[in-house]
Design an enzyme around this catalytic site. Sequence first.
Site, PDB file in Angstrom:
ATOM      1  N   HIS A  66      -7.786  -8.702   7.245  1.00 48.62           N
ATOM      2  CA  HIS A  66      -6.911  -9.285   6.221  1.00 48.62           C
ATOM      3  C   HIS A  66      -7.709  -9.628   4.961  1.00 48.62           C
ATOM      4  CE1 HIS A  66      -3.738  -9.268   9.099  1.00 48.62           C
ATOM      5  NE2 HIS A  66      -4.260 -10.227   9.856  1.00 48.62           N
ATOM      6  N   ASP A  87      -0.289  -1.805   5.519  1.00 46.27           N
ATOM      7  CA  ASP A  87      -0.391  -1.810   6.975  1.00 46.27           C
ATOM      8  C   ASP A  87      -1.786  -1.386   7.436  1.00 46.27           C
ATOM      9  OD1 ASP A  87       0.550  -2.068   9.577  1.00 46.27           O
ATOM     10  OD2 ASP A  87       1.244   0.006   9.684  1.00 46.27           O
ATOM     11  N   LEU A 101       2.342  -6.572 -16.079  1.00 41.36           N
ATOM     12  CA  LEU A 101       2.799  -6.199 -14.749  1.00 41.36           C
ATOM     13  C   LEU A 101       3.480  -7.370 -14.047  1.00 41.36           C
ATOM     14  CD1 LEU A 101       2.731  -4.176 -12.299  1.00 41.36           C
ATOM     15  CD2 LEU A 101       0.542  -5.235 -11.703  1.00 41.36           C
TER      16      LEU A 101
END
Length: 236
Positions: A33, A16, A127
């Site tokens: 972004h 956020d 991962l």
Amino acid sequence: MPEERTIPRHIAVIMDGNGRWAKERGLPRREGHRAGAESVRECVEACKQLGVEYLTLYAFSSENWNRPPHEISSLMSLLERFLDQKAEEMMKQNVRLSAIGHIERLPEKTRAKLRDALERTADNTSLNLILALSYGSREEITEATRSLVKDAAEGRLAPGDVTPELIASRLYTADVPDPDLLIRTSGEMRVSNFLLWQISYAEIVIFKKFWPDFSQADLFDAVDEYSRRNRRFGGL
């Protein structure tokens, strides 16, 4: 730092603050972004170093479709560039990419690049990087409930058959362990319709900094804080 780190098996992150980061600097929101994409790399690198098995990133919520069309278009373009640029890197790092949410709502060009990245990394074994895209937890739980009701209506399921495990098996994350640690940036104290079922017993760590300022050191700090917690799961 704790004497010995307890490594969470699954970390989930609410990324956020990209827009506010850009606003503070007098930049367009898209620059926030774009800067946030670098923090994704930092987060992945830290998880790899620690041996975290699953990392789920809240990349685009179902509510984000209410944003202005130009911002949505910018976000989709950024996602496409991320997939183009990072797919080869994920192959080198043995990272497996997956996605949860209403992927069919994404633009066709975005879906095509996502499908390609998913297919290329499908056999990787390090991962597991999960992108929550066009995702909303209430929708997810509603769909799971709808599938159970359908089975009951068709005589395949009795009320007594419904268990937490059965409900979990109908969620997007059916094959993924619940998050042990939830991280949120920007100082907001809410979970924003993210993995509501799955984070029932997750430890939560909040950072006041915006997502583009989040670094590997911050993720290490979050894991250190997690290591200091006594997870009782409702017990004494």
